[in-house]
Design a protein around this motif. Structure first.
Motif, short mmCIF file in Angstrom:
data_model
loop_
_atom_site.label_atom_id
_atom_site.label_comp_id
_atom_site.label_asym_id
_atom_site.label_seq_id
_atom_site.Cartn_x
_atom_site.Cartn_y
_atom_site.Cartn_z
N ASN A 198 43.93 14.08 43.65
CA ASN A 198 42.29 13.88 43.58
C ASN A 198 41.68 14.35 44.86
O ASN A 198 40.55 14.79 45.10
N MET A 199 42.46 14.03 46.16
CA MET A 199 41.60 14.34 47.31
C MET A 199 41.47 15.80 47.56
O MET A 199 40.24 16.44 47.77
N ALA A 200 42.60 16.63 47.10
CA ALA A 200 42.27 18.15 47.42
C ALA A 200 41.45 18.89 46.26
O ALA A 200 40.54 19.45 46.83
N ASN A 201 41.47 18.14 44.90
CA ASN A 201 40.10 18.64 44.09
C ASN A 201 38.93 18.17 44.48
O ASN A 201 37.87 19.15 44.44
N SER A 216 47.26 15.75 57.48
CA SER A 216 46.20 16.88 57.72
C SER A 216 45.16 17.13 56.60
O SER A 216 45.61 16.71 55.49
N ILE A 217 44.25 17.75 56.95
CA ILE A 217 43.16 18.30 56.05
C ILE A 217 42.80 19.78 56.26
O ILE A 217 42.64 19.83 57.43
N ILE A 218 43.08 20.56 55.22
CA ILE A 218 42.75 22.04 55.41
C ILE A 218 41.61 22.41 54.71
O ILE A 218 41.66 22.20 53.40
N VAL A 219 40.72 23.26 55.04
CA VAL A 219 39.60 23.76 54.37
C VAL A 219 39.35 24.94 54.71
O VAL A 219 39.31 25.42 56.00
N SER A 220 39.11 26.12 53.84
CA SER A 220 39.02 27.39 54.10
C SER A 220 37.98 27.77 52.90
O SER A 220 38.02 27.62 51.72
N THR A 221 36.90 28.26 53.51
CA THR A 221 35.77 28.68 52.69
C THR A 221 35.08 30.10 52.89
O THR A 221 34.93 30.33 53.88
N GLN A 222 34.88 30.76 52.04
CA GLN A 222 34.17 32.12 52.16
C GLN A 222 32.58 31.88 52.52
O GLN A 222 31.95 31.06 52.36
N HIS A 223 32.27 32.72 53.28
CA HIS A 223 30.90 32.38 53.83
C HIS A 223 29.97 33.99 53.93
O HIS A 223 30.80 34.82 53.98
N ILE A 224 28.68 34.02 54.27
CA ILE A 224 28.12 35.36 54.26
C ILE A 224 28.31 35.69 55.85
O ILE A 224 28.64 34.71 56.63
N ALA A 225 28.05 36.73 56.12
CA ALA A 225 28.31 37.58 57.67
C ALA A 225 27.54 36.68 58.59
O ALA A 225 28.17 36.64 59.77
N GLY A 255 37.31 29.78 47.86
CA GLY A 255 37.53 28.66 48.99
C GLY A 255 39.00 28.06 48.56
O GLY A 255 39.32 28.06 47.32
N LYS A 256 39.53 27.26 49.49
CA LYS A 256 40.73 26.31 49.11
C LYS A 256 40.71 25.14 49.87
O LYS A 256 40.09 25.03 50.99
N SER A 257 41.40 24.31 49.73
CA SER A 257 41.63 22.87 50.46
C SER A 257 43.25 22.71 50.51
O SER A 257 44.11 23.13 49.41
N GLN A 258 43.79 21.92 51.41
CA GLN A 258 45.11 21.38 51.26
C GLN A 258 45.03 19.96 52.02
O GLN A 258 44.31 19.82 53.07
N VAL A 259 45.64 19.11 51.28
CA VAL A 259 45.88 17.76 51.86
C VAL A 259 47.35 17.33 52.26
O VAL A 259 48.04 17.39 51.11
N SER A 260 47.42 16.53 53.10
CA SER A 260 48.80 16.29 53.30
C SER A 260 48.93 14.72 53.63
O SER A 260 48.18 14.27 54.61
N GLU A 306 47.58 21.40 47.21
CA GLU A 306 46.33 22.20 47.47
C GLU A 306 45.47 22.42 46.20
O GLU A 306 45.97 22.22 45.04
N SER A 307 44.36 22.78 46.48
CA SER A 307 43.24 23.09 45.38
C SER A 307 42.40 24.40 45.61
O SER A 307 42.45 24.74 46.86
N VAL A 308 41.87 24.92 44.69
CA VAL A 308 40.96 26.19 45.12
C VAL A 308 39.61 25.98 44.22
O VAL A 308 39.65 25.43 43.13
N THR A 309 38.91 26.85 44.68
CA THR A 309 37.41 26.86 44.00
C THR A 309 37.50 27.73 42.70
O THR A 309 38.36 28.57 42.61
N GLU A 310 36.42 27.69 42.04
CA GLU A 310 36.32 28.52 40.98
C GLU A 310 36.11 29.91 41.32
O GLU A 310 36.47 30.81 40.38
N GLY A 311 35.81 30.02 42.56
CA GLY A 311 35.75 31.54 42.96
C GLY A 311 36.99 32.15 43.51
O GLY A 311 37.01 33.34 43.76
N HIS A 312 37.95 31.49 43.66
CA HIS A 312 39.08 32.22 44.05
C HIS A 312 39.69 32.94 42.94
O HIS A 312 39.58 32.63 41.59
N PRO A 313 40.17 34.14 43.13
CA PRO A 313 40.51 35.20 42.15
C PRO A 313 41.40 34.74 41.13
O PRO A 313 41.07 34.95 40.02
#
Length: 374
Positions: free
Chosen positions: A145-148, A188-197, A170-175, A8-15
């Motif tokens: 490398n892929m997750a990042n 699998s490829i998983i992506v989660s990203t925060q977004h406006i309403a 945001g987050k990512s995960q690669v298997s 997995e990897s996380v963005t700079e905005g992950h707490p």
């Protein structure tokens, strides 16, 4: 043997990553004014609250709260309604004594002969690991490398407004599946990203799938890959409004994704006298040399230290895949060519003149611009 590797990897905005960024921003400010600063800065972020704590001994004049505010705003969050608290005190005198007067110097008190690299003891006991593999050009595991790459692209899109409505978290995960040492597919490829309403979630999913994922994986067949994007649905409330962040809680993301071992101590907010950081950088540096020279297809280096002692207490080497040298020969090569004392590591890798904030998000290894990656 068939196996599946997940990273997995996380963005700079992950707490947690934001906490790392603040800790390393504080470190950089201290080192910019006082190269010999002793810094162990920890940050906790939660809804409406930022706590900056730790042990700092320095002649630098740093407004820690202003550094935190600037970092948070730079990542993309507001700071107006946040309560900031600073609980910084100086380094323990016992630790300082052990670091500044190592066991080797104390044992030579009645002799003239003193080695300059014996004059800095390890800032704590600990085990550090370094890893390199010839699977990729940057000698990192492909899955890392892929997750990042996904989280880097998410951040790039947000900052350049390539996709409107993206927020910092945001987050990512690669298997990946392997048959022996050979890659056999992307599971699998998983992506989660925060977004406006106001964001259309289906449209966002389509853009990430058709553009971002295809950009990151252009040479791979994804027809049998499970692609999951924002599986929980809307991701509007994010960052430390939604989840508490702590310095040093993303050690797998910082290192090798769990594919190789990592030490018991995290990196961010620690000055180079802390071998948790400097020793791990040196271990990676050595592992890179072993693989680059073709001694082994993959190599893991382990180094252990005792607080207040310059020389490490143990060195271990594990190799994987095809090897041209034995483990004993590789160990001898390391002993003959690399000085593992903290002061020597700092000199070899020029650690007092590095900027550490860039390491805090995106991983400490496998990226250009860091001396231990040369």
């Amino acid at each position: 043997m068939k196996r599946i590797i997940t990273v997995e990897s996380v963005t700079e905005g992950h707490p947690d990553k934001l906490a790392d960024l603040i800790s390393d921003s504080v470190l950089d400010e201290c080192l910019a004014q006082d190269k010999r600063s002793r810094v162990a800065c920890e940050v906790m972020l939660t809804k409406g609250k930022v706590l900056i704590a730790g042990e700092i001994t320095t002649t630098a004049k740093v407004n820690y709260i202003e550094v935190a505010k600037a970092t948070i705003r730079e990542v993309g969050y507001e700071t107006e309604d946040i309560d900031f608290e600073c609980r910084i005190h100086t380094q323990s005198p016992d630790i300082k004594h052990g670091v500044d007067n190592p066991l080797e110097i104390r044992n030579k008190e009645n002799t003239i002969e003193k080695d300059i690299y014996d004059m800095l003891g390890a800032g704590d006991q600990g085990i550090v690991y370094g890893y390199a593999v010839n699977e990729t050009q940057n000698l990192m595991p492909l899955c890392v490398n892929m997750a990042n790459a996904i989280t880097e692209r998410l951040t790039f899109w947000r900052k350049n407004k390539t996709v409107k409505g993206l927020m910092p978290d945001g987050k990512s995960q690669v298997s990946l599946s392997y048959d022996g040492d050979q890659l056999s597919g992307i599971v699998s490829i998983i992506v989660s990203t925060q977004h406006i309403a106001e964001t259309d979630l289906n449209e966002l999913r389509e853009q990430i799938k058709s553009r971002l994922i295809n950009d990151v994986f252009p040479e791979y067949d994804l027809s049998r890959t499970e692609i999951l994007i924002n599986t929980a649905g809307s991701f509007i409330c994010g960052g430390f409004d939604a989840d508490t962040g702590l310095t040093g809680r993303k050690t797998q993301v910082d290192t090798y994704g769990g594919i190789a071992r990592f030490g018991g101590g995290a990196f961010s907010g620690k000055d180079p006298s802390k071998v948790d950081r400097s020793g791990a950088y040196m271990a990676r540096y050595i592992a890179r040399q072993v693989v680059t020279k073709g001694f082994a297809a993959a190599c893991e280096i382990a180094i252990s230290y005792a607080i207040g002692k310059a020389q490490p207490t143990a060195l271990d080497v594990v190799v994987f895949g095809e090897c041209k040298l034995s483990v004993a020969q590789i160990k001898q090569y390391i002993i003959e060519n690399f000085d593992l004392r903290p002061a020597a590591i700092i000199a070899t890798l020029d650690l007092y003149n590095q900027k550490y904030k860039p390491t805090a998000a995106g991983g400490h290894f496998g990226r250009p611009g860091f001396f231990w990656e040369t």
